[in-house]
Scaffold this motif. Sequence first.
Motif, PDB file in Angstrom:
ATOM      1  N   PHE A   1       0.828  -1.204   0.000  1.00  0.00           N
ATOM      2  CA  PHE A   1       0.000   0.000   0.000  1.00  0.00           C
ATOM      3  C   PHE A   1       0.866   1.259   0.000  1.00  0.00           C
ATOM      4  O   PHE A   1       0.670   2.168  -0.819  1.00  0.00           O
ATOM      5  CB  PHE A   1      -0.925  -0.011   1.210  1.00  0.00           C
ATOM      6  CG  PHE A   1      -1.765   1.235   1.354  1.00  0.00           C
ATOM      7  CD1 PHE A   1      -2.941   1.376   0.644  1.00  0.00           C
ATOM      8  CD2 PHE A   1      -1.371   2.261   2.198  1.00  0.00           C
ATOM      9  CE1 PHE A   1      -3.709   2.530   0.762  1.00  0.00           C
ATOM     10  CE2 PHE A   1      -2.122   3.411   2.337  1.00  0.00           C
ATOM     11  CZ  PHE A   1      -3.300   3.550   1.605  1.00  0.00           C
ATOM     12  N   LEU A   2       1.840   1.319   0.906  1.00  0.00           N
ATOM     13  CA  LEU A   2       2.689   2.501   1.004  1.00  0.00           C
ATOM     14  C   LEU A   2       3.540   2.691  -0.239  1.00  0.00           C
ATOM     15  O   LEU A   2       3.699   3.813  -0.734  1.00  0.00           O
ATOM     16  CB  LEU A   2       3.582   2.401   2.246  1.00  0.00           C
ATOM     17  CG  LEU A   2       2.882   2.540   3.596  1.00  0.00           C
ATOM     18  CD1 LEU A   2       3.854   2.295   4.729  1.00  0.00           C
ATOM     19  CD2 LEU A   2       2.249   3.925   3.721  1.00  0.00           C
ATOM     20  N   TRP A   3       4.107   1.625  -0.763  1.00  0.00           N
ATOM     21  CA  TRP A   3       4.944   1.741  -1.953  1.00  0.00           C
ATOM     22  C   TRP A   3       4.136   2.271  -3.134  1.00  0.00           C
ATOM     23  O   TRP A   3       4.592   3.176  -3.852  1.00  0.00           O
ATOM     24  CB  TRP A   3       5.558   0.389  -2.307  1.00  0.00           C
ATOM     25  CG  TRP A   3       6.310   0.420  -3.605  1.00  0.00           C
ATOM     26  CD1 TRP A   3       5.834   0.118  -4.853  1.00  0.00           C
ATOM     27  CD2 TRP A   3       7.663   0.833  -3.802  1.00  0.00           C
ATOM     28  NE1 TRP A   3       6.801   0.295  -5.808  1.00  0.00           N
ATOM     29  CE2 TRP A   3       7.935   0.731  -5.189  1.00  0.00           C
ATOM     30  CE3 TRP A   3       8.669   1.260  -2.940  1.00  0.00           C
ATOM     31  CZ2 TRP A   3       9.171   1.044  -5.724  1.00  0.00           C
ATOM     32  CZ3 TRP A   3       9.904   1.580  -3.477  1.00  0.00           C
ATOM     33  CH2 TRP A   3      10.151   1.469  -4.854  1.00  0.00           C
TER      34      TRP A   3
ATOM     35  N   GLN B   1       1.273   4.965  -7.970  1.00  0.00           N
ATOM     36  CA  GLN B   1       0.642   3.877  -8.705  1.00  0.00           C
ATOM     37  C   GLN B   1      -0.759   3.609  -8.157  1.00  0.00           C
ATOM     38  O   GLN B   1      -1.111   4.050  -7.062  1.00  0.00           O
ATOM     39  CB  GLN B   1       1.482   2.604  -8.605  1.00  0.00           C
ATOM     40  CG  GLN B   1       2.899   2.754  -9.123  1.00  0.00           C
ATOM     41  CD  GLN B   1       3.757   1.532  -8.821  1.00  0.00           C
ATOM     42  OE1 GLN B   1       3.339   0.619  -8.117  1.00  0.00           O
ATOM     43  NE2 GLN B   1       4.975   1.534  -9.347  1.00  0.00           N
ATOM     44  N   ARG B   2      -1.540   2.859  -8.933  1.00  0.00           N
ATOM     45  CA  ARG B   2      -2.850   2.451  -8.454  1.00  0.00           C
ATOM     46  C   ARG B   2      -2.679   1.421  -7.340  1.00  0.00           C
ATOM     47  O   ARG B   2      -1.930   0.458  -7.483  1.00  0.00           O
ATOM     48  CB  ARG B   2      -3.660   1.835  -9.594  1.00  0.00           C
ATOM     49  CG  ARG B   2      -5.082   1.436  -9.203  1.00  0.00           C
ATOM     50  CD  ARG B   2      -5.873   1.045 -10.446  1.00  0.00           C
ATOM     51  NE  ARG B   2      -5.308  -0.143 -11.077  1.00  0.00           N
ATOM     52  CZ  ARG B   2      -5.709  -1.396 -10.791  1.00  0.00           C
ATOM     53  NH1 ARG B   2      -6.640  -1.599  -9.867  1.00  0.00           N
ATOM     54  NH2 ARG B   2      -5.158  -2.406 -11.414  1.00  0.00           N
ATOM     55  N   VAL B   3      -3.336   1.623  -6.225  1.00  0.00           N
ATOM     56  CA  VAL B   3      -3.221   0.713  -5.088  1.00  0.00           C
ATOM     57  C   VAL B   3      -4.004  -0.560  -5.386  1.00  0.00           C
ATOM     58  O   VAL B   3      -5.202  -0.505  -5.705  1.00  0.00           O
ATOM     59  CB  VAL B   3      -3.735   1.365  -3.800  1.00  0.00           C
ATOM     60  CG1 VAL B   3      -3.709   0.374  -2.642  1.00  0.00           C
ATOM     61  CG2 VAL B   3      -2.902   2.601  -3.468  1.00  0.00           C
TER      62      VAL B   3
ATOM     63  N   ASP C   1      -6.468  -6.961  -4.283  1.00  0.00           N
ATOM     64  CA  ASP C   1      -6.421  -8.223  -5.038  1.00  0.00           C
ATOM     65  C   ASP C   1      -5.920  -9.386  -4.182  1.00  0.00           C
ATOM     66  O   ASP C   1      -5.896 -10.534  -4.648  1.00  0.00           O
ATOM     67  CB  ASP C   1      -5.566  -8.080  -6.304  1.00  0.00           C
ATOM     68  CG  ASP C   1      -4.086  -7.794  -5.999  1.00  0.00           C
ATOM     69  OD1 ASP C   1      -3.648  -7.929  -4.840  1.00  0.00           O
ATOM     70  OD2 ASP C   1      -3.365  -7.411  -6.943  1.00  0.00           O
ATOM     71  N   LEU C   2      -5.514  -9.098  -2.948  1.00  0.00           N
ATOM     72  CA  LEU C   2      -5.136 -10.105  -1.934  1.00  0.00           C
ATOM     73  C   LEU C   2      -3.796 -10.791  -2.221  1.00  0.00           C
ATOM     74  O   LEU C   2      -3.404 -11.684  -1.471  1.00  0.00           O
ATOM     75  CB  LEU C   2      -6.218 -11.184  -1.777  1.00  0.00           C
ATOM     76  CG  LEU C   2      -7.616 -10.690  -1.390  1.00  0.00           C
ATOM     77  CD1 LEU C   2      -8.581 -11.872  -1.286  1.00  0.00           C
ATOM     78  CD2 LEU C   2      -7.565  -9.936  -0.064  1.00  0.00           C
ATOM     79  N   SER C   3      -3.082 -10.391  -3.273  1.00  0.00           N
ATOM     80  CA  SER C   3      -1.808 -11.043  -3.568  1.00  0.00           C
ATOM     81  C   SER C   3      -0.767 -10.755  -2.492  1.00  0.00           C
ATOM     82  O   SER C   3       0.048 -11.634  -2.156  1.00  0.00           O
ATOM     83  CB  SER C   3      -1.284 -10.594  -4.937  1.00  0.00           C
ATOM     84  OG  SER C   3      -1.033  -9.200  -4.960  1.00  0.00           O
ATOM     85  N   ALA C   4      -0.781  -9.546  -1.929  1.00  0.00           N
ATOM     86  CA  ALA C   4       0.168  -9.228  -0.857  1.00  0.00           C
ATOM     87  C   ALA C   4      -0.133 -10.046   0.390  1.00  0.00           C
ATOM     88  O   ALA C   4       0.790 -10.480   1.094  1.00  0.00           O
ATOM     89  CB  ALA C   4       0.121  -7.733  -0.543  1.00  0.00           C
ATOM     90  N   ALA C   5      -1.408 -10.266   0.673  1.00  0.00           N
ATOM     91  CA  ALA C   5      -1.784 -11.084   1.826  1.00  0.00           C
ATOM     92  C   ALA C   5      -1.313 -12.522   1.648  1.00  0.00           C
ATOM     93  O   ALA C   5      -0.847 -13.164   2.604  1.00  0.00           O
ATOM     94  CB  ALA C   5      -3.296 -11.039   2.028  1.00  0.00           C
ATOM     95  N   VAL C   6      -1.427 -13.033   0.414  1.00  0.00           N
ATOM     96  CA  VAL C   6      -0.947 -14.391   0.140  1.00  0.00           C
ATOM     97  C   VAL C   6       0.563 -14.474   0.340  1.00  0.00           C
ATOM     98  O   VAL C   6       1.076 -15.429   0.942  1.00  0.00           O
ATOM     99  CB  VAL C   6      -1.332 -14.820  -1.288  1.00  0.00           C
ATOM    100  CG1 VAL C   6      -0.621 -16.116  -1.674  1.00  0.00           C
ATOM    101  CG2 VAL C   6      -2.834 -15.000  -1.401  1.00  0.00           C
ATOM    102  N   THR C   7       1.296 -13.478  -0.145  1.00  0.00           N
ATOM    103  CA  THR C   7       2.746 -13.456   0.044  1.00  0.00           C
ATOM    104  C   THR C   7       3.102 -13.445   1.526  1.00  0.00           C
ATOM    105  O   THR C   7       3.996 -14.177   1.965  1.00  0.00           O
ATOM    106  CB  THR C   7       3.363 -12.222  -0.645  1.00  0.00           C
ATOM    107  OG1 THR C   7       3.136 -12.307  -2.051  1.00  0.00           O
ATOM    108  CG2 THR C   7       4.860 -12.138  -0.387  1.00  0.00           C
ATOM    109  N   GLY C   8       2.408 -12.628   2.301  1.00  0.00           N
ATOM    110  CA  GLY C   8       2.671 -12.571   3.733  1.00  0.00           C
ATOM    111  C   GLY C   8       2.392 -13.882   4.426  1.00  0.00           C
ATOM    112  O   GLY C   8       3.165 -14.328   5.289  1.00  0.00           O
TER     113      GLY C   8
END
Length: 326
Positions: free
Chosen positions: A61-63, A69-71, A75-82
């Motif tokens: 989100f911060l990056w 860029q569009r936040v 799409d939940l991809s960052a949550a999956v990575t975490g």
Amino acid sequence: MTERFAVGSSPHIHAPLDTRKIMAWVLVSLLPAGAAGVWFLGASSLAVIATCVIVCVGSEFLWQRLAGQRVTVSDLSAAVTGLLLAYNLPPTIPLWMAACGSVFAIVLVKQFFGGLGGNIVNPALAARAMMLISWPVAMTTWTVQGVSGATPLAFLKGMSSAAAVSQAMSAATETASSTSPALHSLWNLFIGNVGGCIGETSAAALLLGGAVLIWRGIISWRIPVVYIATVAVLSLAFGRAGGPLYEVLVGGLMLGAFFMATDYTTSPMTARGQFVFAAGCGLLTALIRTFGGYPEGVSYSILIMNLTVPLIDRLTVPRILGEARR
């Protein structure tokens, strides 16, 4: 002619699954493994999971906001990575280390290469490799029910024969030492009552999650089945002391085969390429486990094979119907 047709680029037929729905199914399929990790390894596992997921989502989100860029965190991809990163960490890892790994996965491995679909290696595995180099002691300290000790793979590394392993496992079963730091029955390995990373210990939970993904058509059976089968066959060929079944149940093989090696961005697009990719992962895993100084080889094997994906896709691209063979 009064009718007007909308003209646009492909694709013209849309599948019912989009990125958000795919990632949601991945999260759901990962829940059994996380629940087993919290149950067997303690509440500290939950803190590690929460830290990784929150920091990964926050980093993306911060990056994207800072970069104009569009936040896309929805799409939940960052949550999956975490979640995948947390599953690759021991429950005793300091939370600040988990946070550093999460930032590395999202910013350096994912966003620096263009975001979702642009990364060349799996972000969670790349972060785990970085953390293993940076903090080797914290990353290789294992506990189960408060007892510290070696993982089954580390124990296997020190055994010289299958008979020795079989005798040790039988002794553990007879004495009901389910919390023994080194000796574990096949049943404990299957349900996850062993030391290791949070999400990799329960083969039963990972098989359940993998079956859900295959059932929903999120992943193909090719990569996980060929990967696991290759490791099993080579463990027998190399004379690994535990035998094929023990080799398949221990370590991060199930987690890597179903949830890491099948990543859309870093795995081949063609069916033939997926067979080659999975066999390569299995070969490297078996070689590292047998001849390497580190007892586990799943993370490094997938990362290495990630780098070969463009070449595999190029060599296995289907020939266009009617095109002359070169």
